[in-house]
Enzyme design. Structure first.
Site, PDB file in Angstrom:
ATOM      1  N   LYS A 294       0.349  -1.279   0.017  1.00  5.84           N
ATOM      2  CA  LYS A 294       0.074   0.374  -0.218  1.00  5.84           C
ATOM      3  C   LYS A 294       0.944   0.854  -0.105  1.00  5.84           C
ATOM      4  O   LYS A 294       1.366   1.372   0.478  1.00  5.84           O
ATOM      5  CB  LYS A 294      -0.710  -0.285   0.821  1.00  5.84           C
ATOM      6  CG  LYS A 294      -1.971   1.042   1.379  1.00  5.84           C
ATOM      7  CD  LYS A 294      -3.227   0.937   2.116  1.00  5.84           C
ATOM      8  CE  LYS A 294      -4.259   1.619   2.468  1.00  5.84           C
ATOM      9  NZ  LYS A 294      -5.582   1.585   3.175  1.00  5.84           N
ATOM     10  N   GLU A 385     -18.980  -5.478  11.325  1.00 10.08           N
ATOM     11  CA  GLU A 385     -19.441  -5.108  12.283  1.00 10.08           C
ATOM     12  C   GLU A 385     -20.885  -6.042  12.580  1.00 10.08           C
ATOM     13  O   GLU A 385     -21.233  -5.552  13.511  1.00 10.08           O
ATOM     14  CB  GLU A 385     -20.814  -3.609  10.412  1.00 10.08           C
ATOM     15  CG  GLU A 385     -18.952  -2.704  11.000  1.00 10.08           C
ATOM     16  CD  GLU A 385     -19.009  -2.757   8.885  1.00 10.08           C
ATOM     17  OE1 GLU A 385     -17.922  -2.147   8.775  1.00 10.08           O
ATOM     18  OE2 GLU A 385     -18.973  -4.290   8.996  1.00 10.08           O
ATOM     19  N   ARG A 413     -24.918  -1.988   8.439  1.00 12.71           N
ATOM     20  CA  ARG A 413     -25.006  -4.134   8.388  1.00 12.71           C
ATOM     21  C   ARG A 413     -24.644  -4.501   9.083  1.00 12.71           C
ATOM     22  O   ARG A 413     -24.738  -5.733   9.197  1.00 12.71           O
ATOM     23  CB  ARG A 413     -23.159  -4.196   7.936  1.00 12.71           C
ATOM     24  CG  ARG A 413     -22.533  -3.110   6.796  1.00 12.71           C
ATOM     25  CD  ARG A 413     -21.423  -3.284   6.265  1.00 12.71           C
ATOM     26  NE  ARG A 413     -20.968  -3.601   4.965  1.00 12.71           N
ATOM     27  CZ  ARG A 413     -20.238  -4.057   4.264  1.00 12.71           C
ATOM     28  NH1 ARG A 413     -18.881  -4.061   5.103  1.00 12.71           N
ATOM     29  NH2 ARG A 413     -20.189  -3.716   3.511  1.00 12.71           N
TER      30      ARG A 413
END
Length: 645
Positions: A294, A385, A413
């Site tokens: 990244k 979540e 969610r």
């Protein structure tokens, strides 16, 4: 300080020829390395002068180029999960010249958007949806007889930790659909990935013995020129045996009957292109494990991937220094997120039962402050979540007081878990819903505008929103006191309104609002930080002789019925103001109260309209939906005019 954007100076001789993947595919393969170099420089130049997501897209430059070079997009479908790794994809698919409008009002979206381009196969703003969507597409193509279509899901930045990804993978295996899942393994979400699956991927990727033996055996098989289906089957079995023997663990993907390939270097464009060409000819479900870094190509982003996930402002692309802010030496109010982070530590020092939970957003929500101060009492559970909520329920039922911090739009969610695991059992889980309201440039997938409405219908659940950071601290204090049940506190993205915020805690009576200003004829009822702006509007109107009452409701559930009886008895008209959907929100609750108690009064509701709101600055979006100060003022004046007639 001068910001060196490079957009006017730098040349992109190959990139400027690419207005679609068709143009890319005209280039010889030996030119792809230069395309990658130019694409990476373009992203750096663009984001340095227009702050946006950064590190994730830099990490998949080679993968992006290879995919569009090998696939026949847009007929072949390419899904980017999570969507903030798709900048290179957008630039190669006809949006290079408009990329300067990225995340700006009326400009292009920072995420894949099916209304924006035929190349955006599926809208992906959150995470972990790609495998399920890809399976649906592949099944649809099979039903239509389109057997030559390729469907590829690039899942990365921690997205594999969510339950939905595993649900999709399990179903993909059972249906044997022609889908390629590319696991972009950079060991990062916004913060470092956590959990057993992340460690498992690292084990596979870093087994030097396995990779060395694998290369030698495949080199020998190549010399023998083995071919045919039986030989391919033998190669797969040999490959699996090597993995099991040398890594001492069964490959989870192949255990599900999904063929696994890799790991491969995600920055080797030539090898990636070759591998993808080979995989096109292999039917059925497949996983390609790609190792990337990244922030690749920008040293500071490689070294501090969390900070450079989405830079906080314009920066010098050479030095990495951020643009100097005017008046930066002036003391400013803290962000609501920082207030939360400091306050939970303060409360936890008073109450040993308090713990903190976040699904992969410790730096974003500032739970990292508690993680540093009390590492054994703060938990990052990964992008999960639903698990975060039920994990919190388990903590609560066993005597702890969990503060579960979830972004408002991510809370959707976990709705089932809120109802079944927390509310029905009446457990004292404190939900701190960050990013409530219109969040700005992240747009439609990230606006936290539905929580007041969808939580208001849940029994046992207290639904609150503080007007400022002092109220936030007091609500957090109140929520952890004995004999509290499920408690939701929602607050916005951005700074508060007080420079001095660390005041002694005060208990707030649950379900009680407050009168901030008495008035005549018209009362304004607000919830949340928009009450600060509404208060200024009322002050301005008072200076012109119009006395408007102002009441901070604090709670959508339970409603302050005593306050509402007073308001409906003393005023002729009411204006409600909330930073949430107008359908089913606080204004709706007020009208329900009015009907239930036989009051008759004109009520004007200001809130987010019943349509999808795209991206832009918060100020631009507030104006669009009529929640800026001028719109508030006009609504009150129109109500006054109607009363006068």
């Amino acid at each position: 300080m001068r910001i060196l954007t490079g957009m006017e100076e730098a040349g992109y001789p190959l990139l400027e020829q690419i207005n679609s993947p068709f143009d890319l595919r005209k280039l010889p393969e030996e030119k792809l390395l230069q395309v990658c170099k130019e694409l990476r420089e373009f992203i750096i130049d663009a984001v340095s002068c227009n702050p946006a997501h950064f590190g994730a897209s830099l990490g998949v430059v080679e993968l992006t180029v290879a995919l569009h070079y090998v696939l026949n997009t847009p007929d072949d479908k390419l899904i980017w999960d999570v969507g903030h790794q798709a900048y290179g994809h957008k630039i190669l698919t006809g949006r290079r010249t408009s990329f300067h409008t990225n995340r700006k009002y009326k400009g292009i979206s920072g995420f894949p958007n099916i209304t924006e381009s035929v190349y955006d196969a599926f809208g992906v703003g959150h995470s972990s949806t790609s495998i399920s969507a890809a399976l649906g597409m592949a099944t649809s193509f099979k039903q239509q007889g389109l057997t030559n279509r390729q469907v590829v899901a690039v899942i990365g930045d921690g997205s594999m930790t969510a339950g939905l990804a595993f649900e999709g993978l399990n179903n993909l295996a059972s249906m044997q659909a022609n889908v390629l899942v590319i696991l972009n393994d950079n060991n990062m979400a916004i913060d470092p990935n956590v959990g057993g699956f992340s460690e498992y991927l690292v084990d596979i990727a870093t087994s030097h013995t396995y990779n060395k033996v694998r290369r030698e055996i495949f080199k020998g098989l190549g010399k023998l020129k083995l071919a045919g289906p039986r030989s391919k089957e033998m190669i797969v079995k040999i490959n699996n045996s090597i993995k099991n023997l040398l890594t001492r663990q069964t490959n989870i993907f192949e255990g599900l009957n999904v063929r696994y390939f890799g790991p491969v270097d995600g920055h080797d464009i030539a090898h990636l292109t070759s591998v993808l060409k080979d995989l096109k000819d292999i039917p059925g479900p497949k996983v390609l494990h790609v190792i990337t870094k990244k922030g690749k190509g920008f040293k500071l982003a490689e070294e501090n991937q969390t900070a450079w996930h989405a830079p906080r402002g314009r920066f010098d692309k050479v030095t990495g220094l951020f643009e100097e802010e005017v008046g930066s030496d002036k003391v400013k109010p803290l962000k609501f997120q920082e207030i939360f982070g400091h306050t939970i530590v303060e409360l936890a020092r008073q109450n040993e039962k308090i713990v903190g939970i976040t699904p992969a957003m410790p730096s974003g929500c500032s739970l990292n402050i508690m993680m540093q101060a009390m590492p054994d009492r703060a938990f990052d559970v990964g992008i999960a979540e639903q698990h975060a909520v039920t994990f919190s329920a388990g903590l609560a039922i066993s005597g702890m007081v969990p503060f579960c911090n979830i972004y408002s739009s991510f809370m959707q969610r976990a709705y089932d878990q809120v109802v079944h695991d927390v509310a029905i059992q009446n457990l004292n889980v404190v939900f701190c819903l960050d990013r409530g309201g219109l969040v700005g440039a992240d747009g439609a997938t990230h606006h936290g505008v539905y929580d007041l409405s969808f939580l208001r219908s849940v029994p046992n659940l207290v639904v609150s929103s503080p007007m400022d950071e002092i109220e936030l601290r007091n609500l957090m204090y109140t929520a952890q006191l004995p004999d509290q049940g499920p408690f939701s506190i929602r607050y916005p993205r951005g700074v508060g309104s007080h420079e001095i915020w660390q005041r002694p805690f005060e208990q707030i009576q649950v379900g009680k609002g407050r009168c901030l200003r008495k008035g005549e004829e018209i009362a304004v009822l607000t919830i949340g930080p928009l009450g600060v702006k509404a208060g200024r509007v009322c002050e301005a109107l008072a200076s012109n002789g119009l006395q408007v009452g102002h009441y901070d409701m604090r709670f959508v559930k339970p409603l302050d019925t005593d306050l509402l009886h007073e308001v409906f008895s003393d005023y002729k008209a009411i204006v409600t103001i909330e930073d949430g959907t107008i359908v089913g929100g606080m204004g709706t609750a007020v009208i329900e109260f009015m009907a239930d108690h036989g009051y008759h009064c004109p009520v004007k509701r200001l809130g987010v309209p019943d349509r999808i709101i795209e991206h832009g600055s918060q100020m631009e979006l507030f104006k669009e939906v009529g929640l800026d100060m001028e719109s508030m003022k006009q609504a009150i004046l129109e109500m006054k005019a109607a009363l006068g007639s």
